[in-house]
Design a protein around this motif. Structure first.
Motif, short mmCIF file in Angstrom:
data_model
loop_
_atom_site.label_atom_id
_atom_site.label_comp_id
_atom_site.label_asym_id
_atom_site.label_seq_id
_atom_site.Cartn_x
_atom_site.Cartn_y
_atom_site.Cartn_z
N HIS A 1 0.82 -1.22 0.00
CA HIS A 1 0.00 0.00 0.00
C HIS A 1 0.85 1.27 0.00
CE1 HIS A 1 -3.76 -2.02 2.01
NE2 HIS A 1 -3.36 -2.64 0.93
N ASN B 1 -0.22 4.22 -2.01
CA ASN B 1 -1.61 4.63 -1.87
C ASN B 1 -1.71 5.90 -1.03
OD1 ASN B 1 -2.13 2.27 -3.22
ND2 ASN B 1 -3.21 1.26 -1.55
N SER B 2 -2.67 6.74 -1.37
CA SER B 2 -2.88 7.97 -0.61
C SER B 2 -4.21 7.92 0.13
CB SER B 2 -2.86 9.19 -1.54
OG SER B 2 -1.59 9.38 -2.10
N TYR B 3 -4.18 8.30 1.38
CA TYR B 3 -5.39 8.34 2.20
C TYR B 3 -6.36 9.39 1.68
CZ TYR B 3 -8.29 9.71 6.21
OH TYR B 3 -9.34 10.05 7.03
N GLU B 4 -7.65 9.05 1.69
CA GLU B 4 -8.69 10.00 1.30
C GLU B 4 -9.64 10.22 2.47
OE1 GLU B 4 -10.72 9.04 -2.27
OE2 GLU B 4 -8.89 8.86 -3.48
N SER C 1 0.66 3.25 4.25
CA SER C 1 0.42 4.04 3.03
C SER C 1 0.79 5.49 3.32
CB SER C 1 -1.04 3.91 2.58
OG SER C 1 -1.92 4.38 3.59
N ASP D 1 -1.82 1.34 8.08
CA ASP D 1 -3.07 0.74 7.62
C ASP D 1 -3.43 -0.52 8.40
OD1 ASP D 1 -3.18 2.71 5.70
OD2 ASP D 1 -2.31 1.47 4.13
#
Length: 404
Positions: free
Chosen positions: A128, A131-134, A178, A164
């Protein structure tokens, strides 16, 4: 160049300054007019009642603004993160809360070890890592409003490492991570109890209890942070008083180090977290905050003794470490710290605090420890955040508890 001019003008022409100008303009106009008509005298310059009324109104408004700012600054921490820790403990009654001397803390333990047990076998799951947190939709829609919770805090946005998931498997401690940003944590983890425009809070919407959602189900930014204890050569452990403009824990006593895991130190060129990067991040934070230089050949990851989650901040993950410096006394530390603090004003503005006390393990073991305070044997009380006070209890357990 224009944007610099804009921000300078914005800083100079604040509301108070503009009000003074607006009051002065008609006065100057009247003076010029009466002087040009040779009718200028103090007696006919003003209607004294009107003038006094304007001045009183201006003073009252200025005082009211100042009082509001003082109140907001004083209560800012309590507004965005509850200080009713007993209510918090009851709210998360089914979480794995840490207990010490029959006192419960709003801290959930993920993994802990004694000093006689082997250090954690850390591994990192890269799946991850890019991956970028939203932000959840409800928080994203209120993000500008939620940022107002930090109106009087010194905060800077930066890339952080989001945890994560935390997995213990076959003797390994695996961190699945992430990317996130500090501002994302400001509107989630660090504004948990700030009332939204509809009267609800982030905690009520996304983490109401009685269980604490596992990390892989959490809706929050959850940037990975750490607390650390530095013991000096005279067996004194450093404790720092946090400054009044930090995002949380203003004017409280804290561990030697309390920080987020800085991505600029911890991540490699491929944005991957490794043990080398983790070690570097801890070492650099110690140098930045305390002006203590530790060689990067020293593996501080072996000094990590606990992974936990701070329920006050919505379950944000933390790890704790304990390291003994062999050749720096508390007296020498203070001299070294103060010398750099005087030489570099910019440095002094970036640190969490510049006032310290020193306590050894024997003294800490005689203290009474509560979620909101540390009570010394001489009855002196130091206000603390739950994570900081709980870290002391966990350190004592780490030193005293026998392996199971």
């Amino acid at each position: 160049m224009k944007n610099k001019i804009y921000y300078i003008l914005k800083k100079v022409f604040n509301p108070t300054f503009i009000k003074v100008i607006l009051l002065a303009v008609p006065v100057i106009f009247v003076i010029i007019y009466k002087k040009s008509t040779n009718t200028l005298s103090f007696d006919n310059l003003f209607d004294i009642k009107t003038f006094v009324a304007i001045i009183i109104a201006f003073i009252c408004q200025s005082i009211s603004i100042a009082v509001v700012n003082i109140i907001e600054r004083h209560f800012e921490d309590e507004i965005k993160l509850t200080t009713d820790y007993q209510h918090l403990i009851k709210k998360y009654s089914r979480a794995n809360l840490f207990s010490f001397n029959n006192v419960l803390f709003p801290i959930e333990i993920l993994q802990s070890r004694t000093k006689n047990e082997e250090s954690f076998n850390l591994e990192f799951d890269y799946s991850h890592s890019l991956n970028s947190y939203e932000l959840p939709k409800q928080i994203a829609a209120q993000s500008n409003y939620l940022m107002k919770a930090h109106k009087h805090s010194k905060i800077y946005n930066r890339l952080n490492i989001r945890l994560d998931d935390f997995i213990i498997e076959s003797g390994k401690t695996i961190l699945l991570y992430s990317q996130t940003y500090y501002f994302d944590s400001m509107v989630t983890n660090r504004a948990m109890d700030f009332k939204l425009e509809n009267g609800k809070t982030v905690r009520e919407i996304y983490e109401p209890g009685p269980f604490l959602k596992p990390l892989n189900k959490s809706k929050f930014s959850n940037h990975l942070g750490f607390n650390g204890f530095i013991e000096l050569s005279d067996k004194k452990i450093i404790f720092v008083f946090r400054d009044k403009d930090l995002s949380i824990g203003k004017n409280t006593l804290a561990c030697s180090i309390g920080a987020s895991l800085k991505s600029e130190y911890a991540l490699d060129d491929n944005l991957q977290l490794t043990k080398i990067g983790l070690n570097k991040a801890i070492i650099k934070e110690i140098e930045d905050e305390l002006n203590i230089k530790i060689p990067e050949t020293v593996d501080l990851t072996k000094s990590i003794f606990t992974f936990c989650r701070d329920i006050t901040e919505g379950g944000r993950p933390q790890f704790l470490f304990y390291y003994k410096l062999p050749d720096l006394s508390s007296t020498d530390f203070l001299k070294k710290f103060k010398s750099r603090n005087k030489e570099d004003e910019k440095y002094s503005k970036k640190i969490d605090g510049s006032k310290f006390i020193f306590l050894n393990i024997d003294e800490l073991q005689k203290c009474k420890i509560f979620p909101d305070k540390l009570v010394l044997p001489n009855k002196k009380i130091y206000k603390m955040m739950p994570l900081a006070s709980c870290s002391i209890a966990l350190l004592i357990n780490h030193i005293n508890r026998q392996p199971q």
